[in-house]
Scaffold this motif. Sequence first.
Motif, mmCIF file in Angstrom:
data_model
loop_
_atom_site.group_PDB
_atom_site.id
_atom_site.type_symbol
_atom_site.label_atom_id
_atom_site.label_comp_id
_atom_site.label_asym_id
_atom_site.label_seq_id
_atom_site.Cartn_x
_atom_site.Cartn_y
_atom_site.Cartn_z
ATOM 1 N N ALA A 1 -6.267 -0.202 4.268
ATOM 2 C CA ALA A 1 -5.451 -1.485 4.024
ATOM 3 C C ALA A 1 -5.275 -2.149 5.397
ATOM 4 O O ALA A 1 -5.164 -3.330 5.500
ATOM 5 C CB ALA A 1 -4.386 -1.196 3.541
ATOM 6 N N ASN B 1 0.861 -1.350 0.192
ATOM 7 C CA ASN B 1 0.099 0.022 0.020
ATOM 8 C C ASN B 1 1.061 1.378 0.142
ATOM 9 O O ASN B 1 0.630 2.135 -0.732
ATOM 10 C CB ASN B 1 -0.754 0.108 1.359
ATOM 11 N N ASP C 1 -13.853 -2.786 3.384
ATOM 12 C CA ASP C 1 -12.860 -2.655 4.384
ATOM 13 C C ASP C 1 -13.213 -3.683 5.795
ATOM 14 O O ASP C 1 -12.751 -3.339 6.925
ATOM 15 C CB ASP C 1 -12.565 -1.279 4.940
ATOM 16 N N THR D 1 -6.791 -0.811 -5.951
ATOM 17 C CA THR D 1 -8.074 -0.381 -5.322
ATOM 18 C C THR D 1 -9.275 0.259 -6.247
ATOM 19 O O THR D 1 -8.889 0.948 -7.079
ATOM 20 C CB THR D 1 -7.594 0.569 -4.323
ATOM 21 N N PHE E 1 -5.228 1.807 -0.699
ATOM 22 C CA PHE E 1 -6.389 1.636 -0.097
ATOM 23 C C PHE E 1 -6.171 2.190 1.260
ATOM 24 O O PHE E 1 -5.517 1.762 2.050
ATOM 25 C CB PHE E 1 -6.717 0.240 -0.045
ATOM 26 N N SER F 1 -9.585 -4.630 -1.001
ATOM 27 C CA SER F 1 -9.475 -3.255 -1.677
ATOM 28 C C SER F 1 -9.792 -3.298 -3.179
ATOM 29 O O SER F 1 -10.319 -2.035 -3.537
ATOM 30 C CB SER F 1 -7.876 -3.077 -1.683
#
Length: 609
Positions: free
Chosen positions: A273, A255, A333, A262, A270, A328
């Motif tokens: 993440a 990330n 989430d 994403t 993201f 993502s």
Amino acid sequence: MLDCYGRKLLRVNLTRRTITEEPLGEDFIRRWVGGMGFGTRLLTQEVAPTADPLGSDNKLFVSVGPLTGTLAPLFAQTCIVTRSPLTGGIINTYAGGHLGGAIKASGYDVIAIEGRASGLVYLLITPDGARIVDCPELAGRSARQAEEAVKMAAGRDDLHTLAIGLAGENRVRYASVISETRAFGRGGAGAVLGAKNLKAMGIAGIGDVRVAEQNAFQAAVEAAYQIFRDNLAQPWSLLAGFGRVGTGSGMGLINEKHALATRHHRLTRFPSAEEIGGQAFADRFPTRPIACLGCQVHCGMLHSPVKTPWSEVWTRGPEYETMYSLGSLCFNDNAEMLLKANDQAEAYGMDTLSLGVNVAFAMECAERGILPRHALGDDVTLEFGNQEATIRLIDMIAHRQGLGDTLAEGVRRAAQAIGHGAEGFALQVKGMEFAAWMPERMRGIAVTFATANRGACHKRAPIGAELMGFLPMDGLEGRAALVAQIQDKVNALFTLVACRFAEFALPMDQFLALLNAASGLDYTEAQFMQLGEAIWNLERLHNLAAGIGGSEDRLPDICFTVPADFPKDSKPLTREDFATLLRDYYAARGWDAQGRPTPERLAMLGLPT
């Protein structure tokens, strides 16, 4: 010589309900070594490139390698080679666990499945013999339920299994084969078994695996274990991270590097993440690491039963690739939702990579106004981040209901059916959905996805070198040649059916020390690499004859669109850069400008021209 082999193939014809043993000749073993080498050579010899992957003429080869079942660490995987209903080309797919050791102990190096049963059956292989068993009562049962039923019926606690779920029975084109929570994920091998009406296999063996040079082999094994011990003791060890919290341990780094696909590649990072990475699962849910046979890494994260808003879930994982595809990429989430989605995929038997890409594709289509927001029903909105939409769509795909029936065909066919320019943003190459990496960011991934024989595959790419900054992500020089070299190397290692994690620590000479001492062969590094190249070209020839040529070595248009948060100090992928990469790749391979192996290259590799 060749002491570590059973030197036998078990051929199962489901149409005639016959089971026969065939010898594997010494020349064949020396040439193709095992695993992927055996499967690729047998499939290309026995199955026409034009055979329908879901037809009775297709065959499926389950194979192990020379080090399977020995004391050598990280050689527990099993290989399946068949024709893919997703791509229409050749596919190789792998799963760890304990199945490979059981196959080796049964005395077979290869199990060949051919024909089609008239009704649902399973295959049972024990020291008492092999037989085909009718099992209509298992129709519609989950993969785990089918595996448990076969074990109970056999009455053996040493039986190891594989099975398909409802997705395989319904010929979802990316249906997987599940083996005791491990998955033969990519390419639709589960649909091939479903088309053959083979629900499961149970295998137990009591045979020993011998080696040719015992003292040399023991020394090589001890050296390999020491290498892994040293690696796992280091604070920077990726393998140690996998052992602590699973393959999602690196999500934060990915990330941070703007390489985490994403919201259907609209973004490279993201924001949530950390909430769905490996550490988050380890912190939130009681977890026990589990290992494949003979493995020091213990990357499997088995969780205690977790009560989610949808049901109680008991599952292993999710793996990093699932955190991407159903996390993502779909802008989800919620860790509990990922546990539930992962459990659904395992129960139905579906590749989570392809599954997540298809779910995200549907959300992207709704975002663009191509699909209605209520395509899943009036009570659920099809949109990014909607957990209920993800869970429902997974059910619909497995059951082939409504929009799920379209997506069960894979994202390429779904895009063709939906139209309105959807093919331009469908995340696929050769029909295979993207793995968890971004061609927009990483040039090695761009050329790997485009040229891989099985489609958008990440198994043979310089991911670590690009992520860690040893190579610039947007660099072109030498990148295509490096990818070709990695492809050859991994193909060679897959003849041993080595776990990819072994390559993270063991140098090539250590692999060869194990192979040569166990088998009595005398492969050099150059010869072993050439074996990998020969297998790569053999796959390519099969695909070319199937109509999958150089025109399929391409990326979708979305890869040439700059994500909104693309780092300003990096260069986006351009069509000119990609053309350079592809030209360099063909040159490194010794292929012509259309991506066809030249007669000279084939002759050098000992392949028919």
